[in-house]
Design a protein around this motif. Structure first.
Motif, PDB file in Angstrom:
ATOM      1  N   THR A  25       2.535  -1.102-123.589  1.00  0.00           N
ATOM      2  CA  THR A  25       2.634  -1.537-125.157  1.00  0.00           C
ATOM      3  C   THR A  25       2.275  -2.920-125.210  1.00  0.00           C
ATOM      4  N   MET A  26       1.300  -3.435-126.153  1.00  0.00           N
ATOM      5  CA  MET A  26       0.884  -4.805-126.393  1.00  0.00           C
ATOM      6  C   MET A  26       0.972  -5.065-127.715  1.00  0.00           C
ATOM      7  N   GLN A  27       1.584  -5.955-128.375  1.00  0.00           N
ATOM      8  CA  GLN A  27       1.803  -6.294-129.599  1.00  0.00           C
ATOM      9  C   GLN A  27       1.021  -7.637-130.072  1.00  0.00           C
ATOM     10  N   VAL A  28       0.428  -7.317-131.119  1.00  0.00           N
ATOM     11  CA  VAL A  28      -0.419  -8.601-131.831  1.00  0.00           C
ATOM     12  C   VAL A  28       0.493  -9.674-132.014  1.00  0.00           C
ATOM     13  N   GLU A  29       0.310 -10.981-131.974  1.00  0.00           N
ATOM     14  CA  GLU A  29       1.004 -12.015-132.256  1.00  0.00           C
ATOM     15  C   GLU A  29       1.684 -11.914-133.980  1.00  0.00           C
ATOM     16  N   HIS A  30       2.922 -12.331-133.829  1.00  0.00           N
ATOM     17  CA  HIS A  30       3.403 -12.201-135.471  1.00  0.00           C
ATOM     18  C   HIS A  30       3.462 -10.840-136.014  1.00  0.00           C
TER      19      HIS A  30
END
Length: 348
Positions: A25-30
């Motif tokens: 899982t990769m999350q967008v900044e902020h």
């Protein structure tokens, strides 16, 4: 603080990251939702979202030791199953190497779109500095994560705060009238408002507009609020969909409209609730799907409203732009909207 990003290691010392199958899982900044919009139970990707998706699909071509399994790009994150084949050239943390390469190229492409004014400016990084992973060690775990990925848009859509009509104030009979929607993105001045008229029907034909129609909108952007002021002044019937709950303080014009049964407030949340991106998206989707006729102001390319209108086209709704002759209608994709200069960048 010196402004440096703080790195916190999430990797386990007991896992071999040079090979194996992983749920990533990769999350967008902020946690910014800048890759697309959930419409119904589908994620409609914008231009940046398609860039991210294409780079993810192309990653195994650059690194043949990687096999890409089930994946989904969501508005503010992505999930994917990475299978890394054993090779002597693999690095000790080859999973981290592959994730880093993917983040690097997508951040570079995000920077180019940002420089062209096509995406919101969320800073110098597209992704949060780390990522989350889980080693998949059985067929049952693989099936679980594949199902989780496929159902991700559906689960996002279920995260709602009740029906839009859960809280109501005013004349409920307005729901029986044909409805004219108006939508416009945030970040555009009301002084530049030049509404574009659209007709919408489920059967691909224009709808009659001679009958009295109720204006429906969330009235959150400056251009939407300008249309609200005009409608109140002209004593038009209004359905105000409120993502943050029905306001407790009303203007004199709104009070008068309630007294004269010309106004109805709807909200999925109680008064005083915080604005939530998912709720705002859902309320705008309700506005568009309830409408017989759609008007638009200035729309952010690849923004929430643009994605919704594009999704309606894909679902074979007919959206026509009326030009000088009302009998002559031409199909227009939302990419052909006329955009006014913006004073600053923002999202819907």
């Amino acid at each position: 603080m010196n402004g440096r990003r703080i790195y916190k290691h999430l990797r386990s010392k007991n896992i071999n990251y040079s090979m194996g199958r992983f749920f990533v899982t990769m999350q967008v900044e902020h946690n910014r939702s800048i890759l697309g919009t959930i419409v119904g139970e589908e994620c409609i990707l914008n231009e940046l979202g398609h860039v991210v998706r294409n780079e993810l699909i192309n990653l195994p071509q650059k690194y043949p030791e990687l096999e890409l399994g089930e994946f989904i790009v969501m508005p503010n994150h992505l999930h994917a199953i990475f299978t890394i084949r054993e090779r002597t050239t693999n690095k000790k943390n080859h999973l981290g190497f592959l994730v880093g390469r993917f983040k690097g190229v997508t951040t570079f492409l995000y920077g180019k779109l940002k420089g062209a004014g096509k995406v919101p400016d969320i800073g110098g990084h597209l992704w949060q500095i780390d990522y989350w992973e889980d080693l998949i060690s059985s067929a049952a775990e693989l099936l679980h994560y594949e199902r989780y990925i496929r159902n991700n848009p559906k689960n996002w859509s279920r995260d709602r705060w009740g029906a839009v009509t859960a809280h109501m104030l005013g004349n409920e009979a307005l729901l029986d009238l044909p409805r004219r929607a108006f939508v416009a993105s945030q970040g555009f001045s009301a002084a530049n408002l030049k509404p574009h008229r659209f007709l919408c029907s489920r059967h691909g034909t224009s709808v009659p507009t001679t009958q009295e129609m109720a204006l429906i909108s969330t009235f959150t952007s400056p251009q939407e609020r300008e249309i609200l002021c005009r409608a109140l002044a002209k004593k038009r019937p209004i359905i105000h969909v409120c993502p943050q709950g029905i306001p407790t303080e009303l203007s004199a014009e709104q009070h008068q409209a309630l007294i004269e049964n010309r106004l109805l407030f709807l909200s999925p949340q109680p008064s005083g609730s915080r604005l939530n991106k998912k709720v705002a998206t859902w309320c705008n989707e309700y506005v568009l799907r309830q409408a017989s006729e759609i008007w638009v102001g200035d729309i952010t390319p690849s923004g929430m409203l643009d994605s919704m209108l594009t999704a309606m086209l894909r679902e074979k709704y007919a959206i026509f732009s009326l030009i000088s002759n009302p009998e002559h209608c031409t199909m227009h994709l939302t990419r052909h909207f006329c955009h006014a200069p913006r004073t600053h960048r923002t999202t819907d």
